[in-house]
Design an enzyme around this catalytic site. Structure first.
Site, mmCIF file in Angstrom:
data_model
loop_
_atom_site.group_PDB
_atom_site.id
_atom_site.type_symbol
_atom_site.label_atom_id
_atom_site.label_comp_id
_atom_site.label_asym_id
_atom_site.label_seq_id
_atom_site.Cartn_x
_atom_site.Cartn_y
_atom_site.Cartn_z
ATOM 1 N N HIS A 278 -2.311 7.203 -4.694
ATOM 2 C CA HIS A 278 -2.613 6.136 -3.754
ATOM 3 C C HIS A 278 -2.673 4.827 -4.538
ATOM 4 O O HIS A 278 -3.191 4.801 -5.654
ATOM 5 C CB HIS A 278 -3.960 6.385 -3.067
ATOM 6 C CG HIS A 278 -4.438 5.199 -2.297
ATOM 7 N ND1 HIS A 278 -5.365 4.308 -2.794
ATOM 8 C CD2 HIS A 278 -4.102 4.737 -1.077
ATOM 9 C CE1 HIS A 278 -5.589 3.365 -1.903
ATOM 10 N NE2 HIS A 278 -4.828 3.595 -0.855
ATOM 11 N N HIS B 234 -3.855 7.653 -16.657
ATOM 12 C CA HIS B 234 -4.696 6.575 -17.187
ATOM 13 C C HIS B 234 -4.004 5.820 -18.328
ATOM 14 O O HIS B 234 -4.165 4.612 -18.438
ATOM 15 C CB HIS B 234 -6.060 7.119 -17.616
ATOM 16 C CG HIS B 234 -6.916 7.469 -16.459
ATOM 17 N ND1 HIS B 234 -7.124 8.762 -16.046
ATOM 18 C CD2 HIS B 234 -7.581 6.686 -15.573
ATOM 19 C CE1 HIS B 234 -7.885 8.766 -14.974
ATOM 20 N NE2 HIS B 234 -8.184 7.522 -14.655
ATOM 21 N N SER C 150 0.856 -1.180 0.000
ATOM 22 C CA SER C 150 0.000 0.000 0.000
ATOM 23 C C SER C 150 0.887 1.223 0.000
ATOM 24 O O SER C 150 1.895 1.267 0.709
ATOM 25 C CB SER C 150 -0.882 -0.007 1.251
ATOM 26 O OG SER C 150 -1.650 1.173 1.309
#
Length: 148
Positions: free
Chosen positions: A102, A142, A88
């Site tokens: 994130h 993206h 994470s």
């Protein structure tokens, strides 16, 4: 699979943290190892007060043990054991024109009492959180995700 994935994320944690330290040029990650009483543990790495990064964390965990009753109900399974590992990260830049990033990637297994895998899967995701929206940042993010 669990060993292969854990080794991959351990190496990935090293790669990400060393590269972010190079980019920042000032701050370095501080590492804390932690242990889970029921089984397993992890390594938390935090960077803060840098030239580029205000604060960030790149953490890995590897935990195991009896699946809690609430999770047994959620997964509609009986008394099984589990193994979970993951990476994470959250990175907050100093510059508000640079988005926060994130990501969370994980692998999960469940076992019957003889140790046979009942189910397993990968999960996770990532996102870009801009303070100021720049279309080119979103497009780049993206496109890189799609390429990967």
């Amino acid at each position: 699979m669990k060993t292969q994935f854990y080794n991959f994320i351990k190496e990935l944690q090293d790669t990400i943290t060393s590269r972010l330290e190079q980019i920042d040029g000032k701050a370095v990650f501080q590492e804390d190892q932690w242990h889970r009483e029921e089984g397993g543990g992890g390594f938390t790495r935090v960077i803060e007060n840098g030239t580029v990064f205000e604060k960030g964390g790149v953490n890995i965990s590897e935990v195991h043990g009896p699946l809690p009753v609430a999770m047994q109900s959620y997964f509609n399974v009986g008394d099984v054991d589990f193994y979970a590992t993951g990476l994470s990260l959250v990175i907050h830049p100093v510059n508000p024109h640079v988005p926060t990033v994130h990501a969370n990637f994980r692998y999960f297994e469940m076992y019957d009492k003889e140790g046979v895998i009942v189910d397993s899967w990968f999960g996770g995701g990532l996102d870009l959180t801009p303070y100021y929206l720049y279309d080119e940042d979103a497009s780049h993010f993206h496109q890189v995700c799609k390429t990967v």
